[in-house]
Design a protein around this motif. Structure first.
Motif: not given
Length: 441
Positions: A321-322, A318-319
């Motif tokens: 992609r962020q 997730s990090q």
């Protein structure tokens, strides 16, 4: 000819006050030097850059070992018996010891290398942001400086306008006494004088505001300011050359480019959390056993540690992609910075051309209005013009002179705005006599 001589004298006085520099005048260059040295916005940005610089040694620490020391001492109480036949016994001992632990990272999933590059890119971006801030602050100083000159010129013109209107009022009263004028003429001069006084009061308020802004930006109260002379050698000769220069060296574009690099390295740092890590750890320890007098022991160990992430709950993905979305955002901001610089360069060049044309037009208007006023005054004496005609023509001339001062101010501001849009508004290019701030030091 009395009115004409009075007006011409006041106009000549205004020209001297507005255009002639004082012997003790403060130049624009000295004001910019003062701004460069003491402006709080600029000094705060320098402090922020120095704080950003510290990210580099923090990132470099990932290459270095971590050494920790430890020591312990404390009472240990025990009570009991070893068999049913023996009585209950108790004892108190004081175990103590100390040791050293050292851990050297060997491989951290390329996070250290990418963290260093990320920190270095952030420093380079910070330097360009400091350059951009320097440009903005110096341009604010130019605007504040020219605003004070402009407002002083307006105050001087409106003060002399009041003197002219008072002379008109006195003349209208004299004509009324001898039966050559009317109460209407006197009322018109009274109204014009009141309007002129109001305009003068507004000009004084605007001058006070300009002085306050000058102190805020430059740091000292304005003294006798000298009308600045624009150095055309530094200016772009066309809108196209201004755009080309701005695209190649404007700090806003360069800062945005470094921000893209910083975001790209951040993506790699986060992805490195998914890779294994290798480190070597060594330990030295010394222990004293107080239960037996003279009992002690030393130990030394060295181990190689391998850590492989298997499942982290999805947070790293997730990090990542962020961070990639943030990278895309900075790329868009880079394109936006290029567009903004291009628009600013074209706009500044157009404003400079317009200001130059306005100066020529205002000068022609002043000459024509001055001749027209002299003619109207002479015609009034023989009854072909009214007092209202004289007052209207006087206002036309006053407006023309104010327009000229405004155009002269606009030319100076537009010139420095053009320098700013091409990334050339700096202490070095302006040859300011200051100790230049060197971020690399």
């Amino acid at each position: 000819m009395v009115f004409s001589r009075v007006y011409l004298a006041t106009v000549a006085m205004a020209a001297v006050i507005v255009a002639a520099p004082s012997v003790y005048a403060e130049t624009l260059t000295s004001a910019l030097s003062q701004t460069y040295n003491s402006n709080p916005t600029l000094n705060a940005m320098r402090a922020q850059l120095r704080a950003t610089d510290e990210n580099v040694p923090q990132a470099l620490s990932g290459y270095r070992p971590v050494l920790t020391g430890n020591a312990f001492i404390g009472p240990s109480y025990s009570r009991g018996r070893t068999s049913p036949q023996l009585p209950v016994g108790s004892s108190t001992t004081w175990p103590r010891g100390y040791g050293l632990t050292i851990e050297q990272p060997i491989f951290r999933g390329f996070r250290t290398q990418n963290s260093v590059k990320q920190a270095e890119s952030a420093v380079l971006a910070g330097r360009e942001i400091l350059r951009s801030t320097e440009q903005d602050v110096l341009l604010d100083a130019v605007t504040a400086y020219t605003n004070v000159i402009y407002q002083k010129g307006i105050v001087s013109l409106r003060e002399q306008n009041i003197a002219f209107l008072r002379e008109q009022q006195r003349a209208a009263a004299d004509r009324l006494k001898v039966g050559e004028g009317t109460r209407t003429d006197l009322a018109q001069t009274d109204a014009a004088l009141s309007q002129g006084q109001t305009a003068y009061d507004v000009a004084i308020a605007d001058l006070n505001s300009a002085n306050a802004t000058y102190i805020q930006i430059i740091g000292t109260a304005p003294k006798s300011l000298q009308t600045p002379v624009v150095n055309t050698r530094l200016l772009a000769k066309s809108a196209e050359s201004a755009v080309s220069a701005g695209q190649s060296r404007h700090p806003a574009i360069r800062a945005a480019s470094y921000n893209v690099d910083t975001a790209a390295f951040n993506v790699k740092v986060i992805e490195g959390q998914l890779l294994p890590t290798v480190s070597v750890q060594g330990q030295l320890a010394h222990n004293d056993d107080s239960s037996n007098t003279g009992s002690w022991g030393n130990s030394a160990t060295i181990t190689a540690n391998l850590s492989v992430p298997i499942y982290e709950g999805g947070v790293v993905y997730s990090q990542t992609r962020q961070a990639k979305e943030t990278l895309g955002q900075y790329r868009i901001q880079l394109d936006s910075a290029r567009d903004q610089v291009r628009a600013a360069a074209v706009s500044a060049f157009g404003q400079l051309q317009a200001a130059r044309a306005s100066i020529t037009s205002a000068q022609d208007q002043i000459r024509a209005s001055q001749l027209a006023l002299e003619g109207v005054i002479e015609e009034q004496k023989v009854g072909q013009r009214t007092t209202l005609d004289v007052l209207n023509q006087q206002q036309s001339l006053l407006q023309a002179r104010e327009t000229l001062i405004l155009a002269q101010r606009a030319q100076v501001v537009a010139s420095y705005t053009l320098l700013s849009s091409t990334g050339s508004l700096s202490a070095e290019n302006l040859s300011l006599k200051v100790q230049r701030y060197e971020p690399a030091q």
